[in-house]
Design a protein around this motif. Structure first.
Motif, PDB file in Angstrom:
ATOM      1  N   MET A 221      33.146  18.434   8.978  1.00 28.45           N
ATOM      2  CA  MET A 221      32.435  17.623   8.008  1.00 28.45           C
ATOM      3  C   MET A 221      30.959  18.006   7.939  1.00 28.45           C
ATOM      4  O   MET A 221      30.413  18.121   6.861  1.00 28.45           O
ATOM      5  N   ALA A 222      30.327  18.210   9.093  1.00 29.71           N
ATOM      6  CA  ALA A 222      28.913  18.582   9.097  1.00 29.71           C
ATOM      7  C   ALA A 222      28.700  19.882   8.346  1.00 29.71           C
ATOM      8  O   ALA A 222      27.702  20.041   7.647  1.00 29.71           O
ATOM      9  N   ASN A 223      29.637  20.817   8.491  1.00 31.81           N
ATOM     10  CA  ASN A 223      29.516  22.093   7.809  1.00 31.81           C
ATOM     11  C   ASN A 223      29.528  21.914   6.295  1.00 31.81           C
ATOM     12  O   ASN A 223      28.795  22.599   5.585  1.00 31.81           O
ATOM     13  N   SER A 224      30.333  20.997   5.781  1.00 33.76           N
ATOM     14  CA  SER A 224      30.382  20.775   4.335  1.00 33.76           C
ATOM     15  C   SER A 224      29.074  20.176   3.822  1.00 33.76           C
ATOM     16  O   SER A 224      28.669  20.465   2.694  1.00 33.76           O
ATOM     17  N   ILE A 225      28.417  19.380   4.630  1.00 38.55           N
ATOM     18  CA  ILE A 225      27.116  18.825   4.233  1.00 38.55           C
ATOM     19  C   ILE A 225      26.089  19.938   4.135  1.00 38.55           C
ATOM     20  O   ILE A 225      25.314  19.996   3.175  1.00 38.55           O
ATOM     21  N   GLN A 226      26.085  20.837   5.129  1.00 36.75           N
ATOM     22  CA  GLN A 226      25.152  21.954   5.080  1.00 36.75           C
ATOM     23  C   GLN A 226      25.455  22.857   3.881  1.00 36.75           C
ATOM     24  O   GLN A 226      24.540  23.366   3.243  1.00 36.75           O
ATOM     25  N   GLN A 227      26.737  23.036   3.567  1.00 38.08           N
ATOM     26  CA  GLN A 227      27.101  23.851   2.410  1.00 38.08           C
ATOM     27  C   GLN A 227      26.625  23.196   1.120  1.00 38.08           C
ATOM     28  O   GLN A 227      26.113  23.867   0.225  1.00 38.08           O
ATOM     29  N   PHE A 228      26.781  21.883   1.032  1.00 34.98           N
ATOM     30  CA  PHE A 228      26.300  21.158  -0.145  1.00 34.98           C
ATOM     31  C   PHE A 228      24.789  21.352  -0.295  1.00 34.98           C
ATOM     32  O   PHE A 228      24.296  21.641  -1.382  1.00 34.98           O
ATOM     33  N   LYS A 229      24.064  21.214   0.816  1.00 35.53           N
ATOM     34  CA  LYS A 229      22.604  21.385   0.780  1.00 35.53           C
ATOM     35  C   LYS A 229      22.242  22.807   0.367  1.00 35.53           C
ATOM     36  O   LYS A 229      21.341  23.011  -0.459  1.00 35.53           O
ATOM     37  N   ALA A 230      22.930  23.790   0.942  1.00 32.98           N
ATOM     38  CA  ALA A 230      22.651  25.189   0.611  1.00 32.98           C
ATOM     39  C   ALA A 230      22.908  25.455  -0.872  1.00 32.98           C
ATOM     40  O   ALA A 230      22.093  26.107  -1.544  1.00 32.98           O
ATOM     41  N   ASP A 231      24.010  24.951  -1.399  1.00 32.61           N
ATOM     42  CA  ASP A 231      24.327  25.130  -2.818  1.00 32.61           C
ATOM     43  C   ASP A 231      23.289  24.457  -3.702  1.00 32.61           C
ATOM     44  O   ASP A 231      22.886  24.990  -4.742  1.00 32.61           O
ATOM     45  N   PHE A 232      22.843  23.286  -3.289  1.00 30.28           N
ATOM     46  CA  PHE A 232      21.822  22.558  -4.039  1.00 30.28           C
ATOM     47  C   PHE A 232      20.539  23.386  -4.110  1.00 30.28           C
ATOM     48  O   PHE A 232      19.965  23.581  -5.183  1.00 30.28           O
ATOM     49  N   PHE A 233      20.098  23.895  -2.962  1.00 29.11           N
ATOM     50  CA  PHE A 233      18.858  24.667  -2.953  1.00 29.11           C
ATOM     51  C   PHE A 233      19.023  26.009  -3.655  1.00 29.11           C
ATOM     52  O   PHE A 233      18.060  26.522  -4.237  1.00 29.11           O
ATOM     53  N   LYS A 234      20.210  26.588  -3.645  1.00 31.71           N
ATOM     54  CA  LYS A 234      20.455  27.810  -4.413  1.00 31.71           C
ATOM     55  C   LYS A 234      20.253  27.543  -5.900  1.00 31.71           C
ATOM     56  O   LYS A 234      19.761  28.405  -6.628  1.00 31.71           O
ATOM     57  N   ALA A 235      20.652  26.367  -6.335  1.00 31.28           N
ATOM     58  CA  ALA A 235      20.472  26.011  -7.751  1.00 31.28           C
ATOM     59  C   ALA A 235      18.994  25.962  -8.119  1.00 31.28           C
ATOM     60  O   ALA A 235      18.627  26.208  -9.270  1.00 31.28           O
ATOM     61  N   LEU A 236      18.148  25.668  -7.156  1.00 31.15           N
ATOM     62  CA  LEU A 236      16.710  25.592  -7.413  1.00 31.15           C
ATOM     63  C   LEU A 236      16.018  26.942  -7.227  1.00 31.15           C
ATOM     64  O   LEU A 236      14.837  27.076  -7.534  1.00 31.15           O
ATOM     65  N   ALA A 237      16.727  27.929  -6.720  1.00 32.86           N
ATOM     66  CA  ALA A 237      16.125  29.189  -6.285  1.00 32.86           C
ATOM     67  C   ALA A 237      15.915  30.188  -7.414  1.00 32.86           C
ATOM     68  O   ALA A 237      16.308  31.353  -7.314  1.00 32.86           O
ATOM     69  N   HIS A 238      15.294  29.745  -8.486  1.00 34.83           N
ATOM     70  CA  HIS A 238      14.966  30.649  -9.589  1.00 34.83           C
ATOM     71  C   HIS A 238      13.738  30.078 -10.299  1.00 34.83           C
ATOM     72  O   HIS A 238      13.709  28.883 -10.618  1.00 34.83           O
ATOM     73  N   PRO A 239      12.726  30.905 -10.557  1.00 31.03           N
ATOM     74  CA  PRO A 239      11.493  30.390 -11.177  1.00 31.03           C
ATOM     75  C   PRO A 239      11.711  29.666 -12.503  1.00 31.03           C
ATOM     76  O   PRO A 239      11.079  28.635 -12.758  1.00 31.03           O
ATOM     77  N   LEU A 240      12.610  30.187 -13.333  1.00 31.36           N
ATOM     78  CA  LEU A 240      12.847  29.545 -14.627  1.00 31.36           C
ATOM     79  C   LEU A 240      13.533  28.192 -14.445  1.00 31.36           C
ATOM     80  O   LEU A 240      13.213  27.228 -15.151  1.00 31.36           O
ATOM     81  N   ARG A 241      14.438  28.092 -13.492  1.00 29.35           N
ATOM     82  CA  ARG A 241      15.098  26.799 -13.243  1.00 29.35           C
ATOM     83  C   ARG A 241      14.092  25.779 -12.720  1.00 29.35           C
ATOM     84  O   ARG A 241      14.137  24.605 -13.115  1.00 29.35           O
ATOM     85  N   ILE A 242      13.187  26.214 -11.866  1.00 25.08           N
ATOM     86  CA  ILE A 242      12.136  25.302 -11.380  1.00 25.08           C
ATOM     87  C   ILE A 242      11.294  24.819 -12.554  1.00 25.08           C
ATOM     88  O   ILE A 242      10.999  23.632 -12.674  1.00 25.08           O
ATOM     89  N   ARG A 243      10.919  25.726 -13.434  1.00 28.42           N
ATOM     90  CA  ARG A 243      10.100  25.344 -14.589  1.00 28.42           C
ATOM     91  C   ARG A 243      10.855  24.380 -15.499  1.00 28.42           C
ATOM     92  O   ARG A 243      10.276  23.423 -16.007  1.00 28.42           O
ATOM     93  N   ILE A 244      12.154  24.615 -15.692  1.00 26.78           N
ATOM     94  CA  ILE A 244      12.967  23.697 -16.495  1.00 26.78           C
ATOM     95  C   ILE A 244      12.951  22.308 -15.870  1.00 26.78           C
ATOM     96  O   ILE A 244      12.776  21.303 -16.562  1.00 26.78           O
ATOM     97  N   LEU A 245      13.109  22.248 -14.556  1.00 24.66           N
ATOM     98  CA  LEU A 245      13.090  20.948 -13.873  1.00 24.66           C
ATOM     99  C   LEU A 245      11.728  20.279 -14.007  1.00 24.66           C
ATOM    100  O   LEU A 245      11.650  19.058 -14.200  1.00 24.66           O
ATOM    101  N   GLU A 246      10.663  21.054 -13.930  1.00 23.88           N
ATOM    102  CA  GLU A 246       9.320  20.476 -14.114  1.00 23.88           C
ATOM    103  C   GLU A 246       9.180  19.875 -15.504  1.00 23.88           C
ATOM    104  O   GLU A 246       8.607  18.798 -15.671  1.00 23.88           O
ATOM    105  N   ILE A 247       9.726  20.554 -16.489  1.00 25.28           N
ATOM    106  CA  ILE A 247       9.689  20.029 -17.860  1.00 25.28           C
ATOM    107  C   ILE A 247      10.496  18.736 -17.950  1.00 25.28           C
ATOM    108  O   ILE A 247      10.054  17.754 -18.547  1.00 25.28           O
ATOM    109  N   LEU A 248      11.677  18.731 -17.336  1.00 21.88           N
ATOM    110  CA  LEU A 248      12.527  17.534 -17.396  1.00 21.88           C
ATOM    111  C   LEU A 248      11.952  16.380 -16.580  1.00 21.88           C
ATOM    112  O   LEU A 248      12.294  15.221 -16.836  1.00 21.88           O
TER     113      LEU A 248
END
Length: 110
Positions: A1-28
């Motif tokens: 179970m702990a491993n799935s939480i870390q995977q969820f966190k890693a996937d979440f941060f991967k989604a943020l790991a692009h300059p254009l995506r960060i800028r989109i989030l700043e706009i939103l």
């Protein structure tokens, strides 16, 4: 179970790991926006913005609601705004440390 939480966190941060995506989030963070509004603010191609929105949508960071022929995007969780502010503070702290180190180096006698 702990491993799935870390995977969820890693996937979440991967989604943020692009300059254009960060800028989109700043706009939103400022409010809901249509794809066209986001494209205009970014001065970027539609396909590029749509691809990055798809990544954020697939990782449940944003969601889109169809209003007629337009899709309006929103942050899935308003805490994203807090997360981005904390990240900026961490970045600022890092820069302050680097500036202090540079000043120390400049003040060293040769």
């Amino acid at each position: 179970m702990a491993n799935s939480i870390q995977q969820f966190k890693a996937d979440f941060f991967k989604a943020l790991a692009h300059p254009l995506r960060i800028r989109i989030l700043e706009i939103l963070c400022e409010g809901d926006r249509s794809v066209n509004e986001i494209q205009s603010l970014l001065q970027s191609e539609g396909s590029t913005v749509s691809q990055q929105l798809a990544v954020l949508r697939n990782k449940n960071v944003v969601y889109g609601v169809k209003e007629g022929t337009t899709v309006v995007y929103s942050l899935r969780d308003p805490l994203i705004k807090d997360l981005l502010q904390v990240a900026r503070q961490i970045f600022d702290n890092h820069l302050i440390d680097q500036i202090q180190l540079l000043e120390e180096i400049r003040n060293e006698p040769l």
